[in-house]
Motif scaffolding. Structure first.
Motif, PDB file in Angstrom:
ATOM      1  N   ARG A  17       2.376   1.725  -3.445  1.00  0.00           N
ATOM      2  CA  ARG A  17       1.386   2.223  -4.410  1.00  0.00           C
ATOM      3  C   ARG A  17       1.114   3.703  -4.183  1.00  0.00           C
ATOM      4  NH1 ARG A  17      -4.027   0.475  -3.366  1.00  0.00           N
ATOM      5  NH2 ARG A  17      -2.985  -1.408  -2.676  1.00  0.00           N
ATOM      6  N   LYS A  18       0.975   4.114  -2.936  1.00  0.00           N
ATOM      7  CA  LYS A  18       0.730   5.527  -2.638  1.00  0.00           C
ATOM      8  C   LYS A  18       1.916   6.385  -3.041  1.00  0.00           C
ATOM      9  CE  LYS A  18      -3.334   5.746  -0.958  1.00  0.00           C
ATOM     10  NZ  LYS A  18      -4.370   6.474  -1.668  1.00  0.00           N
ATOM     11  N   ARG A  19       3.127   5.860  -2.864  1.00  0.00           N
ATOM     12  CA  ARG A  19       4.315   6.610  -3.247  1.00  0.00           C
ATOM     13  C   ARG A  19       4.361   6.808  -4.757  1.00  0.00           C
ATOM     14  NH1 ARG A  19       9.732   3.908  -1.720  1.00  0.00           N
ATOM     15  NH2 ARG A  19       8.991   2.584  -3.381  1.00  0.00           N
ATOM     16  N   LEU A  20       3.991   5.769  -5.517  1.00  0.00           N
ATOM     17  CA  LEU A  20       3.983   5.892  -6.969  1.00  0.00           C
ATOM     18  C   LEU A  20       2.901   6.858  -7.434  1.00  0.00           C
ATOM     19  CD1 LEU A  20       4.560   2.226  -8.136  1.00  0.00           C
ATOM     20  CD2 LEU A  20       6.136   4.148  -8.288  1.00  0.00           C
ATOM     21  N   GLU A  21       1.730   6.832  -6.776  1.00  0.00           N
ATOM     22  CA  GLU A  21       0.657   7.753  -7.146  1.00  0.00           C
ATOM     23  C   GLU A  21       1.044   9.199  -6.858  1.00  0.00           C
ATOM     24  OE1 GLU A  21      -2.761   6.468  -5.011  1.00  0.00           O
ATOM     25  OE2 GLU A  21      -3.063   4.702  -6.278  1.00  0.00           O
ATOM     26  N   ALA A  22       1.855   9.404  -5.834  1.00  0.00           N
ATOM     27  CA  ALA A  22       2.277  10.758  -5.473  1.00  0.00           C
ATOM     28  C   ALA A  22       3.401  11.255  -6.366  1.00  0.00           C
ATOM     29  CB  ALA A  22       2.714  10.815  -4.014  1.00  0.00           C
ATOM     30  N   GLY A  23       3.915  10.369  -7.215  1.00  0.00           N
ATOM     31  CA  GLY A  23       4.979  10.781  -8.136  1.00  0.00           C
ATOM     32  C   GLY A  23       6.359  10.641  -7.550  1.00  0.00           C
ATOM     33  N   GLN A  25      10.612   5.377  -8.074  1.00  0.00           N
ATOM     34  CA  GLN A  25      10.095   4.015  -8.240  1.00  0.00           C
ATOM     35  C   GLN A  25      10.988   3.013  -7.628  1.00  0.00           C
ATOM     36  OE1 GLN A  25       9.325   3.466 -12.367  1.00  0.00           O
ATOM     37  NE2 GLN A  25       7.603   4.851 -12.319  1.00  0.00           N
ATOM     38  N   TYR A  58       0.836  -1.203   0.000  1.00  0.00           N
ATOM     39  CA  TYR A  58       0.000   0.000   0.000  1.00  0.00           C
ATOM     40  C   TYR A  58       0.868   1.250   0.000  1.00  0.00           C
ATOM     41  CZ  TYR A  58      -3.647   3.278   1.384  1.00  0.00           C
ATOM     42  OH  TYR A  58      -4.507   4.330   1.435  1.00  0.00           O
TER      43      TYR A  58
END
Length: 108
Positions: free
Chosen positions: A99-105, A108, A96
């Protein structure tokens, strides 16, 4: 207690969960602490109480001819379940967070 105000994106880094393998090691060494590390202390306390209670009950329901593991089978069973539970929730929290880190930009 409230969280301190922080800019978007840095809040996730401040509350990064522990790696699942570390949680697994902690849960193996200290029963119930894996749940505490996963930010769920009541669940950890419940696990420790259940380990002690079912260990005591199974000890008193068996005969002295039983092996050590047989006498404490109830507690050993809940201990194994608590280790698996801590690892499972740690993996969930780790995924989780990623995923949140990737959504925040974030990286990776």
């Amino acid at each position: 207690m409230t969280r301190p105000a922080s800019p978007a994106g840095s809040d996730a880094a401040a509350y990064r969960p522990m790696h699942p393998y570390r949680v697994l090691l902690v849960a193996l060494l200290l029963p119930g602490v894996g749940q505490v590390v996963n930010n769920n202390p009541p669940r950890g306390l419940m696990m420790v109480f259940s380990i002690l209670a079912l260990g005591w009950i199974s000890y008193h329901l068996t005969t002295p001819e039983q092996s050590w593991a047989g006498r404490y089978a109830g507690g050993i069973f809940v201990y194994a379940v608590s280790v698996l539970d801590a690892y499972r929730w740690a993996r969930y929290r780790w995924a989780y967070f990623g995923r949140k880190r990737l959504e925040a930009g974030g990286p990776q």
